[in-house]
Design a protein around this motif. Structure first.
Motif, mmCIF file in Angstrom:
data_model
loop_
_atom_site.group_PDB
_atom_site.id
_atom_site.type_symbol
_atom_site.label_atom_id
_atom_site.label_comp_id
_atom_site.label_asym_id
_atom_site.label_seq_id
_atom_site.Cartn_x
_atom_site.Cartn_y
_atom_site.Cartn_z
ATOM 1 N N TYR A 225 0.814 -1.218 0.000
ATOM 2 C CA TYR A 225 0.000 0.000 0.000
ATOM 3 C C TYR A 225 0.844 1.262 0.000
ATOM 4 O O TYR A 225 0.388 2.321 0.418
ATOM 5 C CB TYR A 225 -0.941 -0.021 1.203
ATOM 6 C CG TYR A 225 -1.819 -1.257 1.239
ATOM 7 C CD1 TYR A 225 -2.856 -1.419 0.326
ATOM 8 C CD2 TYR A 225 -1.591 -2.274 2.170
ATOM 9 C CE1 TYR A 225 -3.652 -2.555 0.353
ATOM 10 C CE2 TYR A 225 -2.382 -3.414 2.190
ATOM 11 C CZ TYR A 225 -3.412 -3.550 1.284
ATOM 12 O OH TYR A 225 -4.198 -4.674 1.293
ATOM 13 N N ASP A 250 -4.383 1.022 -2.865
ATOM 14 C CA ASP A 250 -4.674 1.694 -1.602
ATOM 15 C C ASP A 250 -5.357 0.710 -0.664
ATOM 16 O O ASP A 250 -6.048 -0.209 -1.097
ATOM 17 C CB ASP A 250 -5.574 2.920 -1.837
ATOM 18 C CG ASP A 250 -6.903 2.540 -2.441
ATOM 19 O OD1 ASP A 250 -7.940 2.657 -1.752
ATOM 20 O OD2 ASP A 250 -6.924 2.108 -3.616
ATOM 21 N N ARG A 251 -5.175 0.918 0.638
ATOM 22 C CA ARG A 251 -5.644 -0.060 1.616
ATOM 23 C C ARG A 251 -7.162 -0.214 1.616
ATOM 24 O O ARG A 251 -7.689 -1.273 1.942
ATOM 25 C CB ARG A 251 -5.157 0.309 3.021
ATOM 26 C CG ARG A 251 -5.198 -0.846 4.009
ATOM 27 C CD ARG A 251 -4.558 -0.476 5.321
ATOM 28 N NE ARG A 251 -3.135 -0.216 5.205
ATOM 29 C CZ ARG A 251 -2.196 -1.163 5.214
ATOM 30 N NH1 ARG A 251 -2.540 -2.437 5.322
ATOM 31 N NH2 ARG A 251 -0.914 -0.841 5.118
#
Length: 265
Positions: A225, A250-251
């Protein structure tokens, strides 16, 4: 490609068999996996009942099943479970049957590392490897191994080519029967934690576990990430050196991210 079982997060809006077929046909050789959490209950799934936490305080109410535990403070709406409990397993196997009916090629199993939370001893403040589960007489790790094997056996009895890919929980790879039951593994935050380099005492044991898959030729997918160019490049270099696939995203998974294979230039 790993997808949620619904296209907008609403329990009733599942992908259809025709839609999954079209997605698979979008690229030669594509395999479509359904994300399935087997270690936590999610209050946005069709199986969730409002009376399980009617006052929404994050703790099971009297109407909750015996397998349900407290809400995960890091992920609102996700509740820890006794994943070895027969009622929980029956509920998830029913979800698995629906995934099979809708034509997915396999499952990407989330919260396989739930055993780690049960290995923490709050009295001593220590983490106890292979801690005994008093409810089963086996270790929490073995209970998760057995659970994943149950998922795999259930699915492959209906479709022998069905893929089973767990995410995280690399210590379970120390069990031969577990390695034989899965088709690869996904690992988050292996080389980076966001934009920070992971310490060697985190990365090295995981790499040692992952090495156990090499003789079987089963792939490793790393999910990182990092958002800045230098840590993203570091993650890429490390994965290519190790022969791992990489997803940079992205997380919150709000984007598809960038996927890179080990042999990419």
């Amino acid at each position: 490609i790993v997808m949620d079982t619904t296209y907008d997060g609403q329990p009733e809006n599942h992908w259809t068999r025709t839609e999954i077929k079209a997605i698979r046909a979008g690229k030669t050789g594509r395999v479509v996996l359904a994300n399935l959490s087997i270690g936590e209950a999610e209050n946005y799934r069709a199986y969730w009942q409002p009376e399980w936490d009617a006052d929404e305080d994050g703790r099971p109410d009297p109407g909750a099943p015996a397998f349900l535990l407290e809400e995960n403070p890091d992920w609102p709406g996700n509740y820890r479970v006794r994943y070895w409990h027969p009622d929980w397993q029956a509920l998830i196997l029913n979800e698995l049957d629906q995934i099979l009916r809708r034509g997915f090629d396999g499952v990407y199993l989330d919260i396989v590392d739930a055993f780690e939370g049960f290995e923490y001893d709050s009295d001593s403040g220590d983490w106890i490897e292979n801690r005994l589960n008093p409810e089963t007489g086996r270790s929490y790790r073995w209970d998760m191994v057995a659970w994943v094997r149950t998922v795999a056996a259930h699915a492959r009895a209906r479709r022998p080519t069905f893929r089973v890919v767990p995410q995280n929980g690399s210590p379970l790879l120390r069990f031969k029967v577990y390695r034989n039951a899965i088709d690869g593994i996904g690992i988050e935050d292996l080389f980076m934690e966001g934009n920070r380099i992971q310490p060697s005492d985190h990365t090295d044991p995981v790499l040692e576990d992952l090495d156990r898959l090499r003789p079987l030729g089963k792939p490793v997918w790393v999910i990182e990430y990092a958002t800045k160019p230098v840590p993203r490049q570091r993650a890429l270099d490390q994965c290519q050196a190790a022969g791992f696939f990489l997803l940079l995203t992205d997380r919150e998974l709000t984007t598809l991210g960038v996927a890179v294979s080990p042999d990419s230039p």
